[in-house]
Scaffold this motif. Structure first.
Motif, PDB file in Angstrom:
ATOM      1  N   VAL A  32       0.886  -1.012  -0.390  1.00  0.00           N
ATOM      2  CA  VAL A  32      -0.172  -0.433   0.035  1.00  0.00           C
ATOM      3  C   VAL A  32       0.726   1.206  -0.007  1.00  0.00           C
ATOM      4  N   TYR A  33       1.916   1.426   1.056  1.00  0.00           N
ATOM      5  CA  TYR A  33       2.848   1.824   0.845  1.00  0.00           C
ATOM      6  C   TYR A  33       2.885   2.453  -1.323  1.00  0.00           C
ATOM      7  N   HIS A  34       3.531   1.525  -0.841  1.00  0.00           N
ATOM      8  CA  HIS A  34       3.927   1.709  -2.516  1.00  0.00           C
ATOM      9  C   HIS A  34       3.289   2.255  -3.697  1.00  0.00           C
ATOM     10  N   LEU A  35       1.845   1.924  -3.746  1.00  0.00           N
ATOM     11  CA  LEU A  35       0.525   2.199  -4.296  1.00  0.00           C
ATOM     12  C   LEU A  35       0.828   4.338  -4.462  1.00  0.00           C
ATOM     13  N   TYR A  36       1.273   4.152  -2.970  1.00  0.00           N
ATOM     14  CA  TYR A  36       1.159   6.065  -2.907  1.00  0.00           C
ATOM     15  C   TYR A  36       2.736   6.059  -2.844  1.00  0.00           C
ATOM     16  N   GLY A  37       3.406   5.773  -3.716  1.00  0.00           N
ATOM     17  CA  GLY A  37       4.723   7.294  -3.786  1.00  0.00           C
ATOM     18  C   GLY A  37       5.562   6.845  -2.947  1.00  0.00           C
ATOM     19  N   PHE A  38       5.549   6.016  -2.185  1.00  0.00           N
ATOM     20  CA  PHE A  38       6.569   6.099  -0.638  1.00  0.00           C
ATOM     21  C   PHE A  38       7.524   5.132  -0.963  1.00  0.00           C
ATOM     22  N   VAL A 151       5.779  12.313   4.670  1.00  0.00           N
ATOM     23  CA  VAL A 151       6.100  12.912   4.053  1.00  0.00           C
ATOM     24  C   VAL A 151       6.688  14.214   4.909  1.00  0.00           C
ATOM     25  N   VAL A 152       7.631  14.713   3.660  1.00  0.00           N
ATOM     26  CA  VAL A 152       8.501  16.195   5.261  1.00  0.00           C
ATOM     27  C   VAL A 152       8.534  16.971   3.455  1.00  0.00           C
ATOM     28  N   GLY A 153       8.523  17.883   3.750  1.00  0.00           N
ATOM     29  CA  GLY A 153       8.709  19.351   3.390  1.00  0.00           C
ATOM     30  C   GLY A 153       7.777  19.769   2.247  1.00  0.00           C
ATOM     31  N   SER A 154       6.304  19.431   2.860  1.00  0.00           N
ATOM     32  CA  SER A 154       5.335  19.399   2.259  1.00  0.00           C
ATOM     33  C   SER A 154       4.323  20.027   3.064  1.00  0.00           C
ATOM     34  N   ASP A 155       3.677  21.345   3.215  1.00  0.00           N
ATOM     35  CA  ASP A 155       2.343  21.644   4.126  1.00  0.00           C
ATOM     36  C   ASP A 155       1.039  21.140   3.775  1.00  0.00           C
ATOM     37  N   SER A 156       1.263  21.283   2.858  1.00  0.00           N
ATOM     38  CA  SER A 156      -0.639  20.930   2.160  1.00  0.00           C
ATOM     39  C   SER A 156      -1.364  19.717   2.524  1.00  0.00           C
ATOM     40  N   LEU A 157      -2.516  19.896   3.464  1.00  0.00           N
ATOM     41  CA  LEU A 157      -3.378  18.920   4.115  1.00  0.00           C
ATOM     42  C   LEU A 157      -3.716  17.956   3.143  1.00  0.00           C
ATOM     43  N   LEU A 158      -3.683  17.461   1.903  1.00  0.00           N
ATOM     44  CA  LEU A 158      -3.631  16.874   1.049  1.00  0.00           C
ATOM     45  C   LEU A 158      -2.398  15.373   1.841  1.00  0.00           C
ATOM     46  N   ASN A 159      -1.755  15.559   1.876  1.00  0.00           N
ATOM     47  CA  ASN A 159      -0.755  14.202   2.523  1.00  0.00           C
ATOM     48  C   ASN A 159      -1.141  13.556   3.843  1.00  0.00           C
ATOM     49  N   GLU A 160      -2.307  14.445   4.620  1.00  0.00           N
ATOM     50  CA  GLU A 160      -3.177  14.170   5.886  1.00  0.00           C
ATOM     51  C   GLU A 160      -4.037  13.206   5.044  1.00  0.00           C
ATOM     52  N   VAL A 161      -4.799  13.530   4.141  1.00  0.00           N
ATOM     53  CA  VAL A 161      -6.022  13.133   3.723  1.00  0.00           C
ATOM     54  C   VAL A 161      -5.518  12.059   3.598  1.00  0.00           C
ATOM     55  N   GLU A 162      -4.633  11.592   2.066  1.00  0.00           N
ATOM     56  CA  GLU A 162      -3.434  10.372   1.515  1.00  0.00           C
ATOM     57  C   GLU A 162      -3.399   9.567   3.293  1.00  0.00           C
ATOM     58  N   LEU A 163      -2.598  10.154   3.817  1.00  0.00           N
ATOM     59  CA  LEU A 163      -1.923   8.928   5.272  1.00  0.00           C
ATOM     60  C   LEU A 163      -3.392   8.216   5.638  1.00  0.00           C
ATOM     61  N   MET A 164      -5.126   9.166   5.808  1.00  0.00           N
ATOM     62  CA  MET A 164      -5.845   8.274   6.157  1.00  0.00           C
ATOM     63  C   MET A 164      -7.062   7.798   5.663  1.00  0.00           C
ATOM     64  N   GLN A 165      -5.946   7.972   3.830  1.00  0.00           N
ATOM     65  CA  GLN A 165      -6.399   6.864   2.720  1.00  0.00           C
ATOM     66  C   GLN A 165      -6.116   5.667   2.625  1.00  0.00           C
ATOM     67  N   ILE A 166      -4.391   6.119   2.890  1.00  0.00           N
ATOM     68  CA  ILE A 166      -3.344   4.366   3.238  1.00  0.00           C
ATOM     69  C   ILE A 166      -4.101   3.216   4.609  1.00  0.00           C
ATOM     70  N   VAL A 167      -4.230   4.104   5.567  1.00  0.00           N
ATOM     71  CA  VAL A 167      -4.601   3.423   7.089  1.00  0.00           C
ATOM     72  C   VAL A 167      -5.942   2.554   6.200  1.00  0.00           C
ATOM     73  N   ASP A 168      -7.001   3.707   5.863  1.00  0.00           N
ATOM     74  CA  ASP A 168      -8.174   2.725   5.267  1.00  0.00           C
ATOM     75  C   ASP A 168      -7.918   2.009   4.355  1.00  0.00           C
ATOM     76  N   THR A 169      -7.295   1.828   3.638  1.00  0.00           N
ATOM     77  CA  THR A 169      -6.456   0.884   2.669  1.00  0.00           C
ATOM     78  C   THR A 169      -6.290  -0.642   3.621  1.00  0.00           C
ATOM     79  N   VAL A 170      -5.026   0.124   4.032  1.00  0.00           N
ATOM     80  CA  VAL A 170      -4.173  -1.618   4.662  1.00  0.00           C
ATOM     81  C   VAL A 170      -5.668  -1.711   5.818  1.00  0.00           C
TER      82      VAL A 170
END
Length: 454
Positions: A32-38, A151-170
């Motif tokens: 799942v991490y790989h799916l999101y580009g980590f 994710v470091v080097g970004s203030d965007s709240l889209l990062n928080e959104v994607e992390l919650m999607q990762i949690v939900d997917t896992v």
């Protein structure tokens, strides 16, 4: 008789079956991490104590495992210091290194050390063990694995959104029903501000973070013990116990925190995250929970925690936004947000709910019985073909009694056994036995592969 060996409390051995289950967990999270580009990194098990100390609050510092210096660690220590028996002071002289407490602080150190090689925003994941000198209990270990994504080097709240999607997917892939709890440290700071206790924000968050474990009365007692006034504690009660839908809670908070700029900023951030996730069709519930405080001092924005709904156990995932963590290592202005899956607790939950897929825990799929040199040599040729077809297979290494070899297959839950005697060799075939049904068939190597794969 020699004493039976033991292992330290709060640590565990893992059998082959348990390791298969753990690898299922790690591989699912990794996919799942790989799916999101980590991308994956690793850091050393030990860090300099100067890297670790002061990053987790006083309670966290006490739980660091310190590593005694090698060589003459008494040099430079006076008799007076030794006789003082001041454990903390002596430890600072005896120990320069410690086992890592989590993966986030070592990651911050990594970012600062490798800043010239990193492309920002930097999305990394890490799956490694951490150590805490905690009191072992059910679901709480001294050595355990974390599976972090940051994710470091970004203030965007889209990062928080994607992390919650990762949690939900896992957790959807694990078939574990969970509640994802979200809060914001800015909201908590705003609450501390409006009750007139801004300087006590750390004491307040550490206390209310324990609400689930120790109950409201004990939380209030701890707040009083920390010097927070009765009037402030009274003002805190309706906020801590706020109920309703996420939208209703946010509406009340906008009103309650109207005089706090920082508090309203936290409400705005939470509203963006929750509203965006509402359009994403999450499979699991997400709840704004004001009692969620995540005791660690470095969180500055959104904070998350995940609770399993069908098992009594502590949080199985957590994380949050930390705007100034790399600043302590001399690199200011790098914002970060991350999550950490507690693999050991997930392991316990999957065990209790019996949710492991059968293919995840199966080891060897086919065992060749060994009747002697000629038969073994014939079997080895077919075995090479079988393994080339990606079937997990082995041959019993010794020409032991048939009963012993079949017992071995049963003990390892091997579903198929290949029997090769003189008749089978003459026909260029193998007798294949299905261990579940007891059915036996004389088959060619290709037919054997097709049956086992099916």
């Amino acid at each position: 008789m020699a004493a039976k060996p033991s292992i330290p409390k709060g640590t565990r051995d893992f059998s082959p079956v348990e390791m298969a289950k753990r690898n299922y967990i790690f591989n699912t999270i990794r996919d799942v991490y790989h799916l999101y580009g980590f991308q994956q990194i690793e850091t050393p098990s030990m860090e300099m104590l100067s890297t670790l100390m002061g990053k987790y609050g006083d309670e966290g510092d006490k739980l660091l495992f310190k590593i005694q210096n090698s060589g003459d660690y008494f040099s430079g220590i006076t008799d007076e210091e030794l006789l003082s028996r001041n454990a903390a002071k002596l430890a600072s002289k005896f120990c320069e290194k410690g086992l890592r407490y989590d993966l986030t602080v070592p990651f911050a150190r990594y970012v600062v050390m490798h800043r010239d090689e990193i492309t920002f925003p930097f999305k990394r994941y890490q799956i490694q063990p951490v150590w805490r000198a905690d009191r072992p209990q059910k679901g709480r270990y001294r050595e355990f694995y974390q599976c972090d994504a940051d994710v470091v080097g970004s203030d965007s709240l889209l990062n928080e959104v994607e992390l919650m999607q990762i949690v939900d997917t896992v957790f959807s892939r694990f078939n574990i029903r969970v509640c994802i709890k979200i809060n914001n440290r800015k909201i908590l700071s705003g609450i501390a501000e409006i009750i007139g206790e801004s300087d006590k924000i750390v004491d307040i968050t550490v206390a209310i973070d324990k609400l689930d474990k120790i109950g409201l009365d004990n939380v209030n007692a701890e707040l009083k013990e920390k010097g927070i006034s009765d009037e402030a504690i009274a003002k805190l009660q309706p906020i801590i116990l706020l109920s309703g839908t996420n939208a209703e809670k946010l509406a009340i908070l906008k009103n309650v925190l109207s005089a706090s700029e920082v508090g309203l900023k936290g409400v705005e951030e939470s509203e963006f995250i929750l509203n965006t996730l509402e359009t994403m069709g999450l499979k699991n519930e997400i709840e704004l929970d004001l009692t969620l405080a995540r005791g660690l001092n470095y969180y500055t924005g959104a904070i998350f925690e995940v609770k399993a709904l069908d098992v009594q156990i502590g949080s199985i995932t957590g994380g949050g936004r930390y705007d100034n963590l790399t600043g302590v290592f001399g690199m200011a202005g790098v914002s970060g947000v991350g999550i950490s899956f507690g693999a050991d607790r997930i392991f316990d939950v999957l065990n209790q709910l019996e949710l492991y897929p059968k293919e995840a825990v199966n080891g060897t799929e086919l065992l060749f019985i060994n009747f002697g040199e000629k038969e073994a040599a014939y079997s080895m040729g077919i075995l090479a073909k079988v393994r080339a077809a990606n079937i997990r297979a082995e041959i019993f290494p010794d020409a032991a009694k048939m009963k012993k070899q079949m017992s071995y297959a049963n003990a390892k839950n091997i579903p198929f056994v290949a029997i090769v005697g003189e008749n089978e060799m003459n026909e260029g075939k193998v007798m294949l036995k299905n261990m579940e049904t007891g059915e036996q068939n004389l088959v060619s190597a290709d037919e054997l592969i097709a049956i086992v794969k099916k």
